[in-house]
Design a protein around this motif. Sequence first.
Motif, PDB file in Angstrom:
ATOM      1  N   ARG A 125      -5.694  -4.433  11.633  1.00  0.00           N
ATOM      2  CA  ARG A 125      -5.337  -3.102  11.157  1.00  0.00           C
ATOM      3  C   ARG A 125      -4.511  -3.250   9.883  1.00  0.00           C
ATOM      4  NH1 ARG A 125      -1.055  -1.456  15.964  1.00  0.00           N
ATOM      5  NH2 ARG A 125       0.446  -3.148  15.596  1.00  0.00           N
ATOM      6  N   LEU A 126      -4.461  -2.182   9.100  1.00  0.00           N
ATOM      7  CA  LEU A 126      -3.803  -2.232   7.799  1.00  0.00           C
ATOM      8  C   LEU A 126      -2.292  -2.220   7.913  1.00  0.00           C
ATOM      9  CD1 LEU A 126      -4.540  -2.264   4.781  1.00  0.00           C
ATOM     10  CD2 LEU A 126      -4.420   0.234   4.801  1.00  0.00           C
ATOM     11  N   ASP A 127      -1.752  -1.563   8.963  1.00  0.00           N
ATOM     12  CA  ASP A 127      -0.297  -1.411   9.161  1.00  0.00           C
ATOM     13  C   ASP A 127       0.354  -0.676   7.991  1.00  0.00           C
ATOM     14  OD1 ASP A 127      -0.402  -2.629  11.604  1.00  0.00           O
ATOM     15  OD2 ASP A 127       0.367  -4.562  10.923  1.00  0.00           O
ATOM     16  N   GLU A 128      -0.345   0.294   7.440  1.00  0.00           N
ATOM     17  CA  GLU A 128       0.163   1.046   6.303  1.00  0.00           C
ATOM     18  C   GLU A 128       1.287   1.989   6.712  1.00  0.00           C
ATOM     19  OE1 GLU A 128      -1.850   3.575   2.658  1.00  0.00           O
ATOM     20  OE2 GLU A 128      -2.706   3.745   4.664  1.00  0.00           O
ATOM     21  N   ILE A 129       2.279   2.092   5.851  1.00  0.00           N
ATOM     22  CA  ILE A 129       3.381   3.026   6.032  1.00  0.00           C
ATOM     23  C   ILE A 129       3.246   4.107   4.969  1.00  0.00           C
ATOM     24  CG2 ILE A 129       5.879   3.318   6.048  1.00  0.00           C
ATOM     25  CD1 ILE A 129       6.072   0.281   6.640  1.00  0.00           C
ATOM     26  N   LYS A 130       3.255   5.368   5.390  1.00  0.00           N
ATOM     27  CA  LYS A 130       3.164   6.486   4.446  1.00  0.00           C
ATOM     28  C   LYS A 130       4.462   7.276   4.492  1.00  0.00           C
ATOM     29  CE  LYS A 130      -1.838   7.339   4.225  1.00  0.00           C
ATOM     30  NZ  LYS A 130      -1.943   7.306   2.769  1.00  0.00           N
ATOM     31  N   VAL A 131       5.025   7.525   3.324  1.00  0.00           N
ATOM     32  CA  VAL A 131       6.233   8.345   3.236  1.00  0.00           C
ATOM     33  C   VAL A 131       6.031   9.379   2.135  1.00  0.00           C
ATOM     34  CG1 VAL A 131       7.766   6.535   4.090  1.00  0.00           C
ATOM     35  CG2 VAL A 131       7.323   6.718   1.645  1.00  0.00           C
ATOM     36  N   VAL A 164       3.653   8.190  -0.851  1.00  0.00           N
ATOM     37  CA  VAL A 164       3.803   6.780  -1.222  1.00  0.00           C
ATOM     38  C   VAL A 164       3.194   5.930  -0.118  1.00  0.00           C
ATOM     39  CG1 VAL A 164       5.416   4.952  -1.842  1.00  0.00           C
ATOM     40  CG2 VAL A 164       5.941   7.325  -2.445  1.00  0.00           C
ATOM     41  N   ASN A 165       2.277   5.045  -0.483  1.00  0.00           N
ATOM     42  CA  ASN A 165       1.632   4.153   0.475  1.00  0.00           C
ATOM     43  C   ASN A 165       2.255   2.767   0.377  1.00  0.00           C
ATOM     44  OD1 ASN A 165      -0.453   6.134   1.190  1.00  0.00           O
ATOM     45  ND2 ASN A 165      -1.175   5.779  -0.890  1.00  0.00           N
ATOM     46  N   ILE A 166       2.669   2.229   1.504  1.00  0.00           N
ATOM     47  CA  ILE A 166       3.319   0.921   1.561  1.00  0.00           C
ATOM     48  C   ILE A 166       2.530   0.042   2.522  1.00  0.00           C
ATOM     49  CG2 ILE A 166       5.463  -0.304   2.057  1.00  0.00           C
ATOM     50  CD1 ILE A 166       6.871   2.467   1.648  1.00  0.00           C
ATOM     51  N   VAL A 167       2.012  -1.077   2.001  1.00  0.00           N
ATOM     52  CA  VAL A 167       1.149  -1.939   2.815  1.00  0.00           C
ATOM     53  C   VAL A 167       1.680  -3.371   2.790  1.00  0.00           C
ATOM     54  CG1 VAL A 167      -1.188  -2.799   3.169  1.00  0.00           C
ATOM     55  CG2 VAL A 167      -0.844  -0.501   2.236  1.00  0.00           C
ATOM     56  N   PRO A 168       1.953  -3.967   3.946  1.00  0.00           N
ATOM     57  CA  PRO A 168       2.373  -5.366   3.963  1.00  0.00           C
ATOM     58  C   PRO A 168       1.207  -6.292   3.634  1.00  0.00           C
ATOM     59  CG  PRO A 168       2.156  -4.537   6.206  1.00  0.00           C
ATOM     60  CD  PRO A 168       1.962  -3.369   5.288  1.00  0.00           C
ATOM     61  N   GLY A 169       1.488  -7.399   2.969  1.00  0.00           N
ATOM     62  CA  GLY A 169       0.444  -8.369   2.665  1.00  0.00           C
ATOM     63  C   GLY A 169      -0.094  -9.015   3.923  1.00  0.00           C
ATOM     64  N   GLY A 170      -1.179  -9.761   3.773  1.00  0.00           N
ATOM     65  CA  GLY A 170      -1.769 -10.455   4.915  1.00  0.00           C
ATOM     66  C   GLY A 170      -2.711  -9.617   5.744  1.00  0.00           C
ATOM     67  N   SER A 171      -3.154  -8.456   5.216  1.00  0.00           N
ATOM     68  CA  SER A 171      -4.032  -7.583   5.993  1.00  0.00           C
ATOM     69  C   SER A 171      -5.362  -8.257   6.319  1.00  0.00           C
ATOM     70  CB  SER A 171      -4.286  -6.270   5.239  1.00  0.00           C
ATOM     71  OG  SER A 171      -4.880  -6.523   3.974  1.00  0.00           O
TER      72      SER A 171
END
Length: 265
Positions: free
Chosen positions: A209-215, A197-204
């Motif tokens: 950097r993307l600041d993506e969270i992967k779980v 699951v890829n989780i990305v905060p808006g405002g990239s």
Amino acid sequence: MKHARRIAAILAFTLPALAHAHDMWILPSSTVLSGDQNWITVDGAVGNDKFYFNHAPLRLDGLDIVAPDGTAAQPENVTRGKLRSSFDLQLKQQGTYRVAVVNDGVFARWKEDGKPRRYFGKPDGLSAVPAGAQDLVIQQNVGRIETFVTAGKPTPVKPVGKGLELVAVTHPNDLYAGESATFQLQLDGKPAPGMTVNIVPGGSRYRDRLDEIKVTTGNDGSFSVKWPQAGMYWVEASAEDDKTTVPRAAKRHLSYAGTFEVLAQ
């Protein structure tokens, strides 16, 4: 140019390869409201920057809005511009609305007299494919793009049981920065274990950097995330299997993209 944007939007919703190149999302003007007879505006677009309109509008053909009592809610003022689609929604009931754009279509490619041909759209359009088509490949595409909006007190959201979907253990309109939330991914109504699951905060667009969270989902399809900050988040997952419901289709590609608002404490 108008024709080019239209084709790009259609392909982005239909083809897995382009879905990765250009993300799809819907964005509500508000997710939590109080009082009666509230209105929201929802935008939909396709692009590289989350929640920024810079590429193409999202097709709203499969718009599906479920009111708190389980009935269908109707959008108003549906429009499609050059960079985004939008509609208004009156929240006539108290509780949680599920606002989604659902796609169940096909992509086919083949050769005819040595020339490449393609079709993308509804399954019944496959009648346009010649019986003796050479190198025929058909893929079913099942996608869900959604968000949740609550007027007043949050109410439970009933799972759909079809395709790839997110089931809320933590209510989707009760998310706060610094706190953890738990969800479950389901595939055709059953837990989907071992999925990324890829989780990305808006405002990239405004970050370097993307600041993506992967779980990864557990054996029961569940996953948890601790929200690092307030704001809008894009949650995405995809899968592929051979459980197609379309004749001659060899594979089924499934995709999910949800927009969630995380509030400040």
